[in-house]
Motif scaffolding. Sequence first.
Motif, mmCIF file in Angstrom:
data_model
loop_
_atom_site.group_PDB
_atom_site.id
_atom_site.type_symbol
_atom_site.label_atom_id
_atom_site.label_comp_id
_atom_site.label_asym_id
_atom_site.label_seq_id
_atom_site.Cartn_x
_atom_site.Cartn_y
_atom_site.Cartn_z
ATOM 1 N N ALA A 118 0.832 -1.202 0.000
ATOM 2 C CA ALA A 118 0.000 0.000 0.000
ATOM 3 C C ALA A 118 0.866 1.252 0.000
ATOM 4 O O ALA A 118 0.609 2.220 -0.712
ATOM 5 N N ARG A 119 1.916 1.206 0.830
ATOM 6 C CA ARG A 119 2.820 2.354 0.910
ATOM 7 C C ARG A 119 3.567 2.529 -0.405
ATOM 8 O O ARG A 119 3.650 3.629 -0.953
ATOM 9 N N MET A 121 2.899 1.662 -3.392
ATOM 10 C CA MET A 121 2.196 2.085 -4.603
ATOM 11 C C MET A 121 1.693 3.509 -4.498
ATOM 12 O O MET A 121 1.015 4.001 -5.383
ATOM 13 N N GLY A 122 2.033 4.186 -3.384
ATOM 14 C CA GLY A 122 1.745 5.608 -3.301
ATOM 15 C C GLY A 122 0.429 5.950 -2.637
ATOM 16 O O GLY A 122 -0.236 6.906 -3.024
ATOM 17 N N MET A 123 0.021 5.166 -1.627
ATOM 18 C CA MET A 123 -1.160 5.568 -0.863
ATOM 19 C C MET A 123 -0.732 6.532 0.226
ATOM 20 O O MET A 123 0.300 6.344 0.864
ATOM 21 N N THR A 124 -1.544 7.548 0.479
ATOM 22 C CA THR A 124 -1.292 8.438 1.606
ATOM 23 C C THR A 124 -1.679 7.684 2.877
ATOM 24 O O THR A 124 -2.404 6.699 2.809
ATOM 25 N N PRO A 125 -1.191 8.131 4.047
ATOM 26 C CA PRO A 125 -1.545 7.438 5.286
ATOM 27 C C PRO A 125 -3.062 7.287 5.436
ATOM 28 O O PRO A 125 -3.553 6.253 5.875
ATOM 29 N N GLN A 127 -5.305 7.117 3.034
ATOM 30 C CA GLN A 127 -5.802 6.105 2.104
ATOM 31 C C GLN A 127 -5.472 4.701 2.602
ATOM 32 O O GLN A 127 -6.278 3.786 2.475
ATOM 33 N N LEU A 131 -8.562 2.371 2.929
ATOM 34 C CA LEU A 131 -8.664 1.377 1.861
ATOM 35 C C LEU A 131 -8.109 0.027 2.268
ATOM 36 O O LEU A 131 -8.491 -0.990 1.705
ATOM 37 N N VAL A 132 -7.188 0.009 3.222
ATOM 38 C CA VAL A 132 -6.520 -1.251 3.535
ATOM 39 C C VAL A 132 -6.712 -1.660 4.997
ATOM 40 O O VAL A 132 -7.268 -2.719 5.282
ATOM 41 N N LEU B 52 10.626 4.424 0.042
ATOM 42 C CA LEU B 52 10.109 3.659 1.177
ATOM 43 C C LEU B 52 11.124 3.750 2.308
ATOM 44 O O LEU B 52 10.789 3.631 3.477
ATOM 45 N N ILE B 73 4.673 10.512 -2.318
ATOM 46 C CA ILE B 73 3.421 9.868 -2.747
ATOM 47 C C ILE B 73 3.334 9.851 -4.273
ATOM 48 O O ILE B 73 3.111 8.807 -4.889
ATOM 49 N N ARG B 76 5.976 7.584 -5.874
ATOM 50 C CA ARG B 76 5.678 6.154 -5.841
ATOM 51 C C ARG B 76 4.634 5.781 -6.889
ATOM 52 O O ARG B 76 4.644 4.686 -7.421
ATOM 53 N N ARG B 77 3.719 6.716 -7.150
ATOM 54 C CA ARG B 77 2.690 6.407 -8.154
ATOM 55 C C ARG B 77 3.270 6.377 -9.576
ATOM 56 O O ARG B 77 2.670 5.833 -10.485
ATOM 57 N N PHE B 89 -4.032 -7.041 -2.199
ATOM 58 C CA PHE B 89 -4.985 -6.735 -1.128
ATOM 59 C C PHE B 89 -6.021 -7.851 -1.058
ATOM 60 O O PHE B 89 -6.811 -8.014 -1.981
ATOM 61 N N HIS B 91 -8.729 -8.260 0.459
ATOM 62 C CA HIS B 91 -10.152 -7.929 0.564
ATOM 63 C C HIS B 91 -10.683 -7.303 -0.724
ATOM 64 O O HIS B 91 -11.816 -6.863 -0.781
ATOM 65 N N LEU B 104 -6.131 5.758 -7.472
ATOM 66 C CA LEU B 104 -5.504 6.795 -6.643
ATOM 67 C C LEU B 104 -5.200 8.033 -7.481
ATOM 68 O O LEU B 104 -5.240 9.156 -6.993
#
Lengths: 537, 252
Positions: A118-119, A121-125, A127, A131-132, B52, B73, B76-77, B89, B91, B104
């Motif tokens: 999650a981190r 791939m660029g999710m903000t804290p 998100q 989301l997770v 990271l 952020i 990373r995208r 994920f 879920h 995102l």
Amino acid sequence: MFGDSWIALVGERLPELWLRTGEHLMLTGVSTGMAVLVGIPLGICAARIRWLRNPVTGAVGILQTIPSLAMLSILLTLMHKIGATPAIIALTLYALLPIVRNTLTGMETVPPAVLEAARGMGMTPRQRLWLVEIPLSTPVIVAGIRTAAVVGVGIATLSAFIGAGGLGQFINRGLALSNTDLILLGAIPAALLALLVDGTIAALEWGLRRKRYSGSRFKVALDRCLRPVALSMPVVLIAAGCVAYFSSSMSPYNPFWGTRVADRGTLRIGTKNFTEQLILGELMAQLIGARTDLRVVRRFNLGGTMICHGALKSGGIDVYAEYTGTALTAILEQPVIADPDRAYEVVSREYRRRFAARWLRRFGFNNTYAITIREADAVASNLQTVSDLVPIARTLRAGFTAEFSERPDGYPGLRRTYGLQFRQVRDLDPALMYQAIATEEVDVICAFATDGRIAALDLQPLSDDRGFFPAYDAAPVVRSEVLDSHPELRQVLGLLGDVLDDATMQRLNFEVDGKKRQPREVARELLESHGLLRKEK
Amino acid sequence: MIAYKAVCKSFDGGRYYAVNNVSFAVQAGETLVLLGSSGSGKTTLLKLTNRLLEPDEGIIELDGQDISRQDPISLRRRIGYVFQGIGLFPHMTIEANVAMVPRLLGWSRSTQREKTNQLLRMVGLSPDSYARRYPEELSGGQQQRVAVARALAADPEYLLMDEPFGALDALTRDMLQQEFLSLKKRLNKTIVFVTHDIFEALALGDRIAILHAGRLEQIGTKQEVVGNPATDFVRDLFGKAAQQLAAYGGML
């Protein structure tokens, strides 16, 4: 146990049962809801901020270890309020532990690889949280809410002790009146309610769970149909509770109404949790209802002297019946006064000065404590006075009310005066105390002199040959503010002094304890026989 | 182009450097394999590349821009990442997993779906039968394909892959390696690929960088590192592999 009489009782009490169930759902629902609103963010913070973790889990853990009744009493003292508010706060505090702990556990069991993904791939804290972390912790969090709600249904039965209503009220009254049917009327619905709440949240959990689409077509279709049903179950339950609750929100039983300061035309009458108090409460309530324009609210069965006194001081109730000896020693903490009239003068003066409350005319009976044994034992060992008991006390087991064990005019003083030393002393609920001596589980109890069960169970009070027990003359105690705006109360409640005496009170108590009749009926009968319910103005 | 300039990283305040004064560059469009045993610093180096982790010293540049001045952020995208533990994920459906970075980035739903279907087909999974399933319903190899599709979803220029095939059985690994080779020809991405498997490194890398105890031992094409090892460590590494290969060959 489940004879026709019980089923008849359920039928007869159905409207009240409906209301109490509604109250019960309300208490549990509101408190669990608040615990969710506070507990989940708290759990998330504790999971995110490392140093917060131990203080938070420690604090909610400690809350959990406080005994329920102690918690209720503490809140009562802190808030100066009886009724639903302190009960809901207590229930909320209890519900916090499973919710906070499960949130924390849920957050911590999210696989590190998933979090890193999650981190990375660029999710903000934020998100990552929404989301997770929250979706993955949901099953564990919901399990915590489920535990909290089910435990809440159980603990909510205790909140009747401070006048919050709910199914516990039947249980309390049943205990006060030694009436098993009444206890079951509260206990069985409470147990069913716990199962229902558990099932409802389980359904919610199932509805939220992710479904595979690789099952048989029929199963997938069934899942699709059932999911909205499962998800709506909690809403249905909450709605049912609200309907039950608000459909009778005008009821004089409603605890939320009662916690407000009395409006002009309302008088709230309180009682402690034993038979005589309930009868006195009914006598006062019916008399006032018949002879004044005041609307009477019954806040009966409060959990003891200190709770009644606290409620009177804080304005949670306006009137209750107190005993001079109890007021003098337990509340004013003064030494015993032997002369009954002198004692009455002292408590009247002190209450007016310190608590802004007045003692009205005494009812005319003295409900003193009486050290009591089985009649058979009295005859066999030729025992007549408390002094006779001293030589054999070491072989006897005593069962006292918790109040008696602690009060200076109770066991501590008795021991000093007579040099009594029993083999064992147990604290018992007033109702259970009588049962315990009848079934020979204890040999000595601290009966109330006017208690009907003395005759009903073939018990023998011993005379207090050293004059240790003070007089316990009963009288209505009213808040001064209320008496000032309703001076007619003095005259109306004074009427009871004409019809009550030791023998009458003992008979009334026996009607309820011995013959299992309702305090309401017994009170009405007495008032009617003296023509007191006819309105004359 | 990714440039590492005198990069150092320690996890214990400087007593031991997991990455010790490493400098090299990854050329645009090439696949560079970071080869080393566990503890050599290769994963650390990868994580430094998309922030990271932060270096203690040194600079990392992406197309000449210092990444420490960029928002982590959005950085990373822009960089696709295939994680060592797969990290799908659990879920979310396969579809939702693949579409995460586009989501995102705020792509429209229809674009997300289109892209997802295209990528699933590209990694050999039919969208009709897989898009709405959950990761746990897939085999390890299938999950790894999804992870690659996910990393490619937002069309990143760069792809970081951390032992993506490490946990798979030999047959599946071999198949995915072949697919990777054909994929990278079509995609023309700049790829940094971490592995401890010498044969994987030789098969997939345009160039190989050998790391040992946090230091860069040698960087070069496979001919250079095998034929002209710069250090004893590199010589031993490939020498042992050759011996093993010879031993197996003798058995067959």
